[in-house]
Design a protein around this motif. Structure first.
Motif, PDB file in Angstrom:
ATOM      1  N   LYS A   1       0.835  -1.208   0.000  1.00 56.23           N
ATOM      2  CA  LYS A   1       0.000   0.000   0.000  1.00 56.23           C
ATOM      3  C   LYS A   1       0.867   1.255   0.000  1.00 56.23           C
ATOM      4  N   TYR A   2       1.956   1.215   0.745  1.00 53.78           N
ATOM      5  CA  TYR A   2       2.856   2.360   0.832  1.00 53.78           C
ATOM      6  C   TYR A   2       3.464   2.681  -0.530  1.00 53.78           C
ATOM      7  N   ILE A   3       3.916   1.658  -1.242  1.00 54.34           N
ATOM      8  CA  ILE A   3       4.540   1.903  -2.552  1.00 54.34           C
ATOM      9  C   ILE A   3       3.515   2.437  -3.538  1.00 54.34           C
ATOM     10  N   GLU A   4       2.276   1.964  -3.436  1.00 59.45           N
ATOM     11  CA  GLU A   4       1.208   2.531  -4.269  1.00 59.45           C
ATOM     12  C   GLU A   4       0.953   3.992  -3.902  1.00 59.45           C
ATOM     13  N   LYS A   5       1.057   4.294  -2.616  1.00 60.24           N
ATOM     14  CA  LYS A   5       0.870   5.686  -2.160  1.00 60.24           C
ATOM     15  C   LYS A   5       1.931   6.589  -2.769  1.00 60.24           C
ATOM     16  N   LEU A   6       3.186   6.126  -2.808  1.00 60.78           N
ATOM     17  CA  LEU A   6       4.250   6.919  -3.414  1.00 60.78           C
ATOM     18  C   LEU A   6       3.944   7.227  -4.873  1.00 60.78           C
ATOM     19  N   LYS A   7       3.446   6.233  -5.594  1.00 60.16           N
ATOM     20  CA  LYS A   7       3.108   6.446  -7.002  1.00 60.16           C
ATOM     21  C   LYS A   7       1.996   7.485  -7.135  1.00 60.16           C
ATOM     22  N   GLY A   8       0.991   7.380  -6.265  1.00 54.40           N
ATOM     23  CA  GLY A   8      -0.120   8.322  -6.312  1.00 54.40           C
ATOM     24  C   GLY A   8       0.303   9.747  -6.017  1.00 54.40           C
ATOM     25  N   LEU A   9       1.306   9.898  -5.175  1.00 52.83           N
ATOM     26  CA  LEU A   9       1.816  11.227  -4.824  1.00 52.83           C
ATOM     27  C   LEU A   9       2.879  11.709  -5.818  1.00 52.83           C
ATOM     28  N   GLU A  10       3.173  10.865  -6.807  1.00 54.58           N
ATOM     29  CA  GLU A  10       4.229  11.154  -7.785  1.00 54.58           C
ATOM     30  C   GLU A  10       5.570  11.398  -7.104  1.00 54.58           C
ATOM     31  N   VAL A  11       5.826  10.554  -6.128  1.00 55.40           N
ATOM     32  CA  VAL A  11       7.110  10.576  -5.434  1.00 55.40           C
ATOM     33  C   VAL A  11       8.011   9.537  -6.099  1.00 55.40           C
ATOM     34  N   HIS A  12       9.037  10.008  -6.771  1.00 57.58           N
ATOM     35  CA  HIS A  12       9.973   9.132  -7.475  1.00 57.58           C
ATOM     36  C   HIS A  12      11.387   9.458  -7.002  1.00 57.58           C
ATOM     37  N   PRO A  13      11.772   8.915  -5.852  1.00 56.31           N
ATOM     38  CA  PRO A  13      13.055   9.322  -5.258  1.00 56.31           C
ATOM     39  C   PRO A  13      14.253   8.904  -6.094  1.00 56.31           C
ATOM     40  N   GLU A  14      15.229   9.794  -6.129  1.00 55.87           N
ATOM     41  CA  GLU A  14      16.511   9.491  -6.750  1.00 55.87           C
ATOM     42  C   GLU A  14      17.575   9.207  -5.697  1.00 55.87           C
ATOM     43  N   MET A  15      17.228   9.475  -4.449  1.00 52.56           N
ATOM     44  CA  MET A  15      18.073   9.119  -3.312  1.00 52.56           C
ATOM     45  C   MET A  15      17.163   8.792  -2.146  1.00 52.56           C
ATOM     46  N   ILE A  16      17.491   7.728  -1.414  1.00 49.65           N
ATOM     47  CA  ILE A  16      16.742   7.345  -0.218  1.00 49.65           C
ATOM     48  C   ILE A  16      17.704   7.343   0.961  1.00 49.65           C
ATOM     49  N   ALA A  17      17.380   8.149   1.963  1.00 55.33           N
ATOM     50  CA  ALA A  17      18.226   8.281   3.149  1.00 55.33           C
ATOM     51  C   ALA A  17      17.475   7.710   4.355  1.00 55.33           C
ATOM     52  N   PRO A  18      17.742   6.454   4.721  1.00 56.62           N
ATOM     53  CA  PRO A  18      17.037   5.842   5.848  1.00 56.62           C
ATOM     54  C   PRO A  18      17.619   6.264   7.189  1.00 56.62           C
ATOM     55  N   ALA A  19      16.962   5.838   8.245  1.00 54.69           N
ATOM     56  CA  ALA A  19      17.405   6.188   9.592  1.00 54.69           C
ATOM     57  C   ALA A  19      18.453   5.228  10.131  1.00 54.69           C
ATOM     58  N   HIS A  20      18.664   4.103   9.434  1.00 55.44           N
ATOM     59  CA  HIS A  20      19.706   3.147   9.815  1.00 55.44           C
ATOM     60  C   HIS A  20      20.475   2.735   8.567  1.00 55.44           C
ATOM     61  N   GLY A  21      21.791   2.649   8.693  1.00 53.43           N
ATOM     62  CA  GLY A  21      22.590   2.114   7.607  1.00 53.43           C
ATOM     63  C   GLY A  21      22.994   3.150   6.582  1.00 53.43           C
ATOM     64  N   ILE A  22      23.254   2.662   5.367  1.00 61.91           N
ATOM     65  CA  ILE A  22      23.775   3.536   4.317  1.00 61.91           C
ATOM     66  C   ILE A  22      22.637   4.196   3.534  1.00 61.91           C
ATOM     67  N   ILE A  23      23.033   5.174   2.718  1.00 61.52           N
ATOM     68  CA  ILE A  23      22.100   5.944   1.897  1.00 61.52           C
ATOM     69  C   ILE A  23      22.105   5.370   0.487  1.00 61.52           C
ATOM     70  N   TRP A  24      20.915   5.205  -0.083  1.00 63.01           N
ATOM     71  CA  TRP A  24      20.787   4.649  -1.434  1.00 63.01           C
ATOM     72  C   TRP A  24      20.860   5.780  -2.461  1.00 63.01           C
ATOM     73  N   ARG A  25      21.849   5.696  -3.361  1.00 61.14           N
ATOM     74  CA  ARG A  25      21.909   6.645  -4.468  1.00 61.14           C
ATOM     75  C   ARG A  25      22.131   5.922  -5.800  1.00 61.14           C
ATOM     76  N   ASP A  26      22.660   4.703  -5.752  1.00 58.20           N
ATOM     77  CA  ASP A  26      22.970   3.958  -6.971  1.00 58.20           C
ATOM     78  C   ASP A  26      21.944   2.863  -7.246  1.00 58.20           C
ATOM     79  N   ASN A  27      21.329   2.341  -6.213  1.00 57.30           N
ATOM     80  CA  ASN A  27      20.413   1.204  -6.353  1.00 57.30           C
ATOM     81  C   ASN A  27      19.019   1.523  -5.834  1.00 57.30           C
ATOM     82  N   VAL A  28      18.568   2.748  -6.053  1.00 63.85           N
ATOM     83  CA  VAL A  28      17.261   3.168  -5.534  1.00 63.85           C
ATOM     84  C   VAL A  28      16.141   2.320  -6.122  1.00 63.85           C
TER      85      VAL A  28
END
Length: 403
Positions: free
Chosen positions: A210-237
């Motif tokens: 449901k969350y991923i569908e919500k992102l699509k509905g909001l037209e959220v297409h991240p090019e970087m994902i910065a989580p609260a734990h671990g590394i930041i996604w910039r190459d494998n988003v």
């Protein structure tokens, strides 16, 4: 040399979190690689701090912030999640920036009020936001996205629209301690993300979809994902988001996972024969001894296995203590779409298998076939029966794999 140096991850956006090199247990599951608590500072006409860190590390976070700005200049504190590894330094930041406004979801407000009564919550300038609400920082706009049950009711995320940067809090994280900050700098990061998903988000596959569908509905297409734990996604988003869809759908392969513990080797002999029988049928097989392998990785192995065999010796008329603990852990995470086979050994009372069956029945887990137990030790006839069972389990795995 600057101590506690922050890292600019995008223009005017900094990682100001901390690395917990000695973390080995994260509320119940093992973290042999350590962990981190990520906090992010966004510099604009207004200054926003996205999440904080676990309270014992607040000083380190503040040192990093101080190398960029005077902490008193922080205008907004975004609390994406109430859990204390993210929120327990808010009061410390507010001591330095008493005029800062705090933003949280509705359920976040409730949780923060209950956690931090003694830290002066009643004096916080707390603002409740919901999905789609926006906060202008000047040139940048923060959009809030409720991510209910990923993995708490209060969970939300913050999206920087202009940078297409998603602060995802507990989604897309991993528990690893490293001096590197990005996915293209670290080996095996997808494996670590899978272990994290298996032990944190596994029960919430429906909410993930449901969350991923919500992102699509909001037209959220991240090019970087910065989580609260671990590394930041910039190459494998896109890759990690696709992987989350697969995990949420419960995709499996022809595989049999055998999990066991043993006292004098009898249950182990049964496990080895089951493994050999399944292997001879041409499927992938994994064997996990409960005292020699961490449970977090065992849960990762279980995610793509449609068939799981669990073996226990009898101790004090019941299952072995490690089996009891693991089954409690397993039923709490409640993986869907699995078929289980139970086996064990005993001397004078066969309580292990009966105890496991009771737990499986209570959890509404499906058994692949009738359980098996042997007295004292498996002889050749018993070993042959175990090999035949392994072969049958492999055939069930072939029939039930869905990818």
């Amino acid at each position: 040399m600057d101590d506690y140096k922050p890292l600019e991850i995008a223009k005017g956006i900094y990682w100001v979190g901390v690395v917990d090199w000695n973390l080995r247990d994260f509320h119940g599951y093992e973290t042999p690689k350590g962990g981190s608590y990520n906090s992010y500072l966004v510099i604009d006409e207004k200054i926003a701090l996205i999440d904080t860190v676990k309270a014992p590390f607040a000083g380190e976070m503040i040192k990093r912030i101080s190398q960029i700005i005077d902490p008193s200049k922080i205008d907004y504190i975004i609390s994406n999640h109430v859990e204390m590894d993210h929120s327990s330094s808010i009061s410390r930041v507010l001591e330095l920036a008493p005029n800062a406004k705090v933003f949280a979801s509705s359920k976040g407000q409730t949780g923060l009020s209950e956690y931090y009564k003694e830290e002066g919550f009643d004096n916080w300038d707390l603002n409740v936001v919901k999905t789609g609400d926006e906060l202008s920082l000047g040139e940048r706009t923060l959009m809030f996205i409720e991510a209910t049950m990923l993995h708490w009711p209060d969970s939300m995320q913050t999206y920087v629209k202009e940078d297409k940067l998603l602060f995802s809090n507990d989604a897309f994280g991993q528990h690893i301690a490293t001096s590197k900050r990005f996915d293209d700098e670290v080996d095996d990061v997808m494996e670590d993300a899978g272990i994290y998903y298996a032990n944190i988000l596994l029960p919430f596959g429906g909410q993930v979809l449901k969350y991923i569908e919500k992102l699509k509905g909001l037209e959220v297409h991240p090019e970087m994902i910065a989580p609260a734990h671990g590394i930041i996604w910039r190459d494998n988003v896109s890759k990690v988001m696709t992987q989350y869809l697969k995990w949420a759908h419960g995709e499996t392969v022809p595989k049999v996972l055998v999990i066991y513990d043993t006292m004098w080797g009898s249950t182990e002999k049964m496990a080895m024969e089951i493994v050999e029988g399944a292997r001879s049928a041409g499927v992938e097989v994994r064997l996990r001894h409960l005292r020699k392998n961490d449970w977090s990785m065992t849960m990762k192995e279980l995610m793509d296995a449609p068939v799981v065999a669990i073996g226990s010796p009898t101790m004090n008329n019941g299952m072995f203590f490690t089996n009891a603990g693991f089954l409690t852990y397993l039923t709490g995470l409640h993986p869907k779409g699995k078929k289980y086979f139970l086996f064990g050994s005993y001397g004078w009372g066969g309580g292990a298998v009966k105890g496991m069956e009771k737990m499986m029945e209570s959890a509404k887990f499906e058994l692949a076939m009738e359980s098996m137990q042997i007295k004292f030790r498996p002889y050749e006839e018993d070993k042959k029966a175990c090999r035949e069972i392994g072969y049958k389990l492999a055939e069930i795995a072939k029939d039930n794999a869905n990818s």
